[in-house]
Design a protein around this motif. Structure first.
Motif, PDB file in Angstrom:
ATOM      1  N   ALA A   1       0.850  -1.193   0.000  1.00 52.05           N
ATOM      2  CA  ALA A   1       0.000   0.000   0.000  1.00 52.05           C
ATOM      3  C   ALA A   1       0.881   1.236   0.000  1.00 52.05           C
ATOM      4  CB  ALA A   1      -0.927  -0.007   1.213  1.00 52.05           C
ATOM      5  N   ASP A   2       0.354   2.316  -0.539  1.00 54.20           N
ATOM      6  CA  ASP A   2       1.064   3.594  -0.585  1.00 54.20           C
ATOM      7  C   ASP A   2       0.024   4.701  -0.600  1.00 54.20           C
ATOM      8  OD1 ASP A   2       2.494   6.006  -1.703  1.00 54.20           O
ATOM      9  OD2 ASP A   2       4.160   4.580  -1.672  1.00 54.20           O
ATOM     10  N   ILE A   3       0.304   5.763   0.113  1.00 49.95           N
ATOM     11  CA  ILE A   3      -0.666   6.850   0.227  1.00 49.95           C
ATOM     12  C   ILE A   3      -0.957   7.497  -1.114  1.00 49.95           C
ATOM     13  CG2 ILE A   3       1.019   8.688   0.686  1.00 49.95           C
ATOM     14  CD1 ILE A   3      -0.967   9.725   2.817  1.00 49.95           C
ATOM     15  N   ARG A   4      -0.058   7.353  -2.098  1.00 51.50           N
ATOM     16  CA  ARG A   4      -0.269   7.952  -3.413  1.00 51.50           C
ATOM     17  C   ARG A   4      -1.397   7.285  -4.188  1.00 51.50           C
ATOM     18  NH1 ARG A   4       5.677   7.595  -5.760  1.00 51.50           N
ATOM     19  NH2 ARG A   4       5.521   5.629  -4.615  1.00 51.50           N
ATOM     20  N   PHE A   5      -1.791   6.084  -3.777  1.00 51.28           N
ATOM     21  CA  PHE A   5      -2.850   5.368  -4.474  1.00 51.28           C
ATOM     22  C   PHE A   5      -4.231   5.630  -3.883  1.00 51.28           C
ATOM     23  CE2 PHE A   5       0.820   2.322  -5.125  1.00 51.28           C
ATOM     24  CZ  PHE A   5       1.043   2.727  -6.444  1.00 51.28           C
ATOM     25  N   VAL A   6      -4.320   6.451  -2.833  1.00 49.64           N
ATOM     26  CA  VAL A   6      -5.596   6.676  -2.162  1.00 49.64           C
ATOM     27  C   VAL A   6      -6.569   7.398  -3.093  1.00 49.64           C
ATOM     28  CG1 VAL A   6      -6.729   7.874  -0.262  1.00 49.64           C
ATOM     29  CG2 VAL A   6      -4.559   6.697   0.126  1.00 49.64           C
ATOM     30  N   SER A   7      -7.790   6.873  -3.186  1.00 50.25           N
ATOM     31  CA  SER A   7      -8.857   7.506  -3.972  1.00 50.25           C
ATOM     32  C   SER A   7     -10.190   7.066  -3.377  1.00 50.25           C
ATOM     33  CB  SER A   7      -8.769   7.089  -5.444  1.00 50.25           C
ATOM     34  OG  SER A   7      -9.119   5.724  -5.593  1.00 50.25           O
ATOM     35  N   ASP A   8     -11.305   7.537  -3.971  1.00 54.81           N
ATOM     36  CA  ASP A   8     -12.623   7.161  -3.458  1.00 54.81           C
ATOM     37  C   ASP A   8     -12.834   5.652  -3.521  1.00 54.81           C
ATOM     38  OD1 ASP A   8     -13.218   9.767  -2.931  1.00 54.81           O
ATOM     39  OD2 ASP A   8     -14.344  10.094  -4.778  1.00 54.81           O
ATOM     40  N   ASP A   9     -12.306   5.011  -4.556  1.00 54.67           N
ATOM     41  CA  ASP A   9     -12.486   3.573  -4.712  1.00 54.67           C
ATOM     42  C   ASP A   9     -11.294   2.778  -4.205  1.00 54.67           C
ATOM     43  OD1 ASP A   9     -15.114   3.257  -6.123  1.00 54.67           O
ATOM     44  OD2 ASP A   9     -14.123   4.628  -7.508  1.00 54.67           O
ATOM     45  N   ASN A  10     -10.322   3.461  -3.621  1.00 55.20           N
ATOM     46  CA  ASN A  10      -9.161   2.789  -3.026  1.00 55.20           C
ATOM     47  C   ASN A  10      -8.783   3.540  -1.756  1.00 55.20           C
ATOM     48  OD1 ASN A  10      -6.920   1.208  -2.538  1.00 55.20           O
ATOM     49  ND2 ASN A  10      -5.740   1.956  -4.277  1.00 55.20           N
ATOM     50  N   PRO A  11      -9.672   3.526  -0.752  1.00 54.77           N
ATOM     51  CA  PRO A  11      -9.471   4.377   0.428  1.00 54.77           C
ATOM     52  C   PRO A  11      -8.240   4.015   1.247  1.00 54.77           C
ATOM     53  CG  PRO A  11     -11.267   2.829   0.784  1.00 54.77           C
ATOM     54  CD  PRO A  11     -10.904   2.730  -0.663  1.00 54.77           C
ATOM     55  N   LEU A  12      -7.737   2.791   1.106  1.00 52.90           N
ATOM     56  CA  LEU A  12      -6.572   2.388   1.889  1.00 52.90           C
ATOM     57  C   LEU A  12      -5.279   2.474   1.095  1.00 52.90           C
ATOM     58  CD1 LEU A  12      -7.941  -0.620   3.957  1.00 52.90           C
ATOM     59  CD2 LEU A  12      -8.105   1.829   4.365  1.00 52.90           C
ATOM     60  N   GLY A  13      -5.360   2.917  -0.157  1.00 52.42           N
ATOM     61  CA  GLY A  13      -4.149   3.130  -0.946  1.00 52.42           C
ATOM     62  C   GLY A  13      -3.415   1.867  -1.321  1.00 52.42           C
ATOM     63  N   LEU A  14      -4.134   0.777  -1.656  1.00 52.92           N
ATOM     64  CA  LEU A  14      -3.474  -0.459  -2.064  1.00 52.92           C
ATOM     65  C   LEU A  14      -2.847  -0.306  -3.446  1.00 52.92           C
ATOM     66  CD1 LEU A  14      -5.279  -1.471   0.292  1.00 52.92           C
ATOM     67  CD2 LEU A  14      -5.457  -3.627  -0.957  1.00 52.92           C
ATOM     68  N   ASP A  15      -1.728  -0.957  -3.650  1.00 52.89           N
ATOM     69  CA  ASP A  15      -1.036  -0.935  -4.926  1.00 52.89           C
ATOM     70  C   ASP A  15      -1.787  -1.838  -5.905  1.00 52.89           C
ATOM     71  OD1 ASP A  15       0.655  -1.126  -7.089  1.00 52.89           O
ATOM     72  OD2 ASP A  15       2.474  -1.377  -5.901  1.00 52.89           O
ATOM     73  N   PRO A  16      -2.365  -1.280  -6.987  1.00 54.16           N
ATOM     74  CA  PRO A  16      -3.152  -2.106  -7.922  1.00 54.16           C
ATOM     75  C   PRO A  16      -2.311  -3.097  -8.703  1.00 54.16           C
ATOM     76  CG  PRO A  16      -2.896   0.110  -8.777  1.00 54.16           C
ATOM     77  CD  PRO A  16      -2.355   0.138  -7.381  1.00 54.16           C
ATOM     78  N   GLU A  17      -0.996  -2.916  -8.702  1.00 50.54           N
ATOM     79  CA  GLU A  17      -0.124  -3.825  -9.447  1.00 50.54           C
ATOM     80  C   GLU A  17       0.405  -4.972  -8.589  1.00 50.54           C
ATOM     81  OE1 GLU A  17       0.347  -3.535 -12.727  1.00 50.54           O
ATOM     82  OE2 GLU A  17      -1.103  -1.918 -12.567  1.00 50.54           O
ATOM     83  N   ASP A  18       0.064  -4.987  -7.323  1.00 50.78           N
ATOM     84  CA  ASP A  18       0.535  -6.050  -6.438  1.00 50.78           C
ATOM     85  C   ASP A  18      -0.507  -7.165  -6.401  1.00 50.78           C
ATOM     86  OD1 ASP A  18       1.569  -7.689  -4.534  1.00 50.78           O
ATOM     87  OD2 ASP A  18       1.648  -6.196  -2.937  1.00 50.78           O
ATOM     88  N   PRO A  19      -0.219  -8.339  -6.938  1.00 51.76           N
ATOM     89  CA  PRO A  19      -1.204  -9.427  -6.964  1.00 51.76           C
ATOM     90  C   PRO A  19      -1.658  -9.850  -5.569  1.00 51.76           C
ATOM     91  CG  PRO A  19       0.714  -9.958  -8.330  1.00 51.76           C
ATOM     92  CD  PRO A  19       1.057  -8.731  -7.561  1.00 51.76           C
ATOM     93  N   ALA A  20      -0.783  -9.694  -4.567  1.00 54.27           N
ATOM     94  CA  ALA A  20      -1.133 -10.129  -3.218  1.00 54.27           C
ATOM     95  C   ALA A  20      -2.260  -9.296  -2.619  1.00 54.27           C
ATOM     96  CB  ALA A  20       0.092 -10.068  -2.312  1.00 54.27           C
ATOM     97  N   GLY A  21      -2.492  -8.097  -3.159  1.00 52.81           N
ATOM     98  CA  GLY A  21      -3.503  -7.232  -2.582  1.00 52.81           C
ATOM     99  C   GLY A  21      -4.878  -7.346  -3.202  1.00 52.81           C
ATOM    100  N   ARG A  22      -5.005  -8.054  -4.326  1.00 53.53           N
ATOM    101  CA  ARG A  22      -6.280  -8.075  -5.036  1.00 53.53           C
ATOM    102  C   ARG A  22      -7.381  -8.792  -4.261  1.00 53.53           C
ATOM    103  NH1 ARG A  22      -3.610  -9.529 -10.928  1.00 53.53           N
ATOM    104  NH2 ARG A  22      -2.528  -7.514 -11.192  1.00 53.53           N
ATOM    105  N   ASP A  23      -6.997  -9.771  -3.432  1.00 53.32           N
ATOM    106  CA  ASP A  23      -8.014 -10.488  -2.660  1.00 53.32           C
ATOM    107  C   ASP A  23      -8.102  -9.990  -1.218  1.00 53.32           C
ATOM    108  OD1 ASP A  23      -5.619 -11.434  -1.734  1.00 53.32           O
ATOM    109  OD2 ASP A  23      -6.186 -13.557  -1.764  1.00 53.32           O
TER     110      ASP A  23
END
Length: 280
Positions: A138-160
């Motif tokens: 996770a990184d604060i730069r990824f925070v948005s309305d649909d990603n409130p916790l700032g998860l990295d969309p390119e990290d496969p471990a975070g998709r689930d």
């Protein structure tokens, strides 16, 4: 005055022993912390009572009397030695249990499950690992309305990863949990009184606390660090379930991949997050 001091000492002891205001029943493995505090109370209580009663004795024994003169003794090496030894012994007796408990507090069991707790003015959000048992980056730069916790969309471990934004955090009974703590804005503190364990959440850092829930129920999660005008309202709940109930609840929660596409703008935002990751 001597009588008043004696009454203060006796009243303090009676209030401590008979007070209805005591700790809430414990619901985790950190009864060690209660024991450490009780040891501190006994040591400081004995010292407080001894000093107050000694002052009362001095007021009575050495009160002014006609024809009696005070004796002047500028120093006493014997008295200083006794006071130094007793003080050192008392301080060591208070520090030793705390150091032992702290050593356990920072040593997380190998089988502890990780969850993430994110604080911001003035709400709590939570993240649990998905089927792979791992939390994504996770990184604060990824925070948005649909990603409130700032998860990295390119990290496969975070998709689930399971996202709980503004709801209650559920935990299974009897399993150790390592809570990773993050803050988006100011210093917060995650505290569940029944768990006894708490830890500051510092912007730019990931702190942690671990505990094992030992009793089912719903417990208030509070911010224990003044964090702004609505600090008093920064509350959530930690619900401890038996394993079947916990599994049933977990199956109903949305994963990060579902969370990011739940609204018409979700796909657009996910594409934007991917571009940010590429630029990074």
């Amino acid at each position: 005055m001597a009588v008043i001091l004696v009454l203060i000492a006796l009243g303090s002891i009676a209030f401590h022993l008979l007070s209805p205001w005591w700790w809430t029943p414990i619901a985790s493995n950190w009864g060690y912390i209660d024991t450490t505090l009780i040891i501190t109370f006994w040591i400081t209580g004995v010292v407080f009572t001894a000093i107050v009663l000694f002052v009362a004795y001095c007021l009575y024994r050495f009160r002014h009397r006609p024809g009696q003169r005070a004796a002047y003794e500028p120093e006493s090496r014997r008295l200083e030695g006794w006071l130094t030894a007793l003080t050192a012994l008392g301080v060591a007796a208070m520090l030793a249990p705390g150091l032992a408990v702290w050593a356990q507090f920072v040593r997380v069991p190998d089988n502890a499950a990780e969850v993430e707790i994110v604080a911001q003015q003035w709400r709590w959000s939570f993240r649990l690992p998905g089927a792979d048992g791992r939390l994504g980056a996770a990184d604060i730069r990824f925070v948005s309305d649909d990603n409130p916790l700032g998860l990295d969309p390119e990290d496969p471990a975070g998709r689930d990863d399971v996202i709980i934004d503004g709801g209650d955090l559920h935990l299974p009974l009897g399993r150790p949990v390592k809570a990773l703590l993050r803050s988006y804005d100011v210093v917060h503190n995650f505290y569940v009184p029944e768990f006894r364990a708490k830890m500051d959440m510092i912007p730019g850092m990931v702190t942690y606390v671990w505990f094992t829930p030992t009793r089912t129920g719903a417990f208030d999660a509070l911010c224990n660090e003044v964090c702004g005008v609505n600090h008093y309202a920064m509350r959530s709940r930690v619900v401890v379930d038996a394993e079947p109930a916990y599994r049933s609840w977990l199956d109903q929660q949305k994963t990060f991949s579902q969370f990011a596409t739940r609204s018409p703008g979700g796909t657009r935002d996910a594409a934007l997050l991917r571009r940010v990751a590429e630029d990074r």
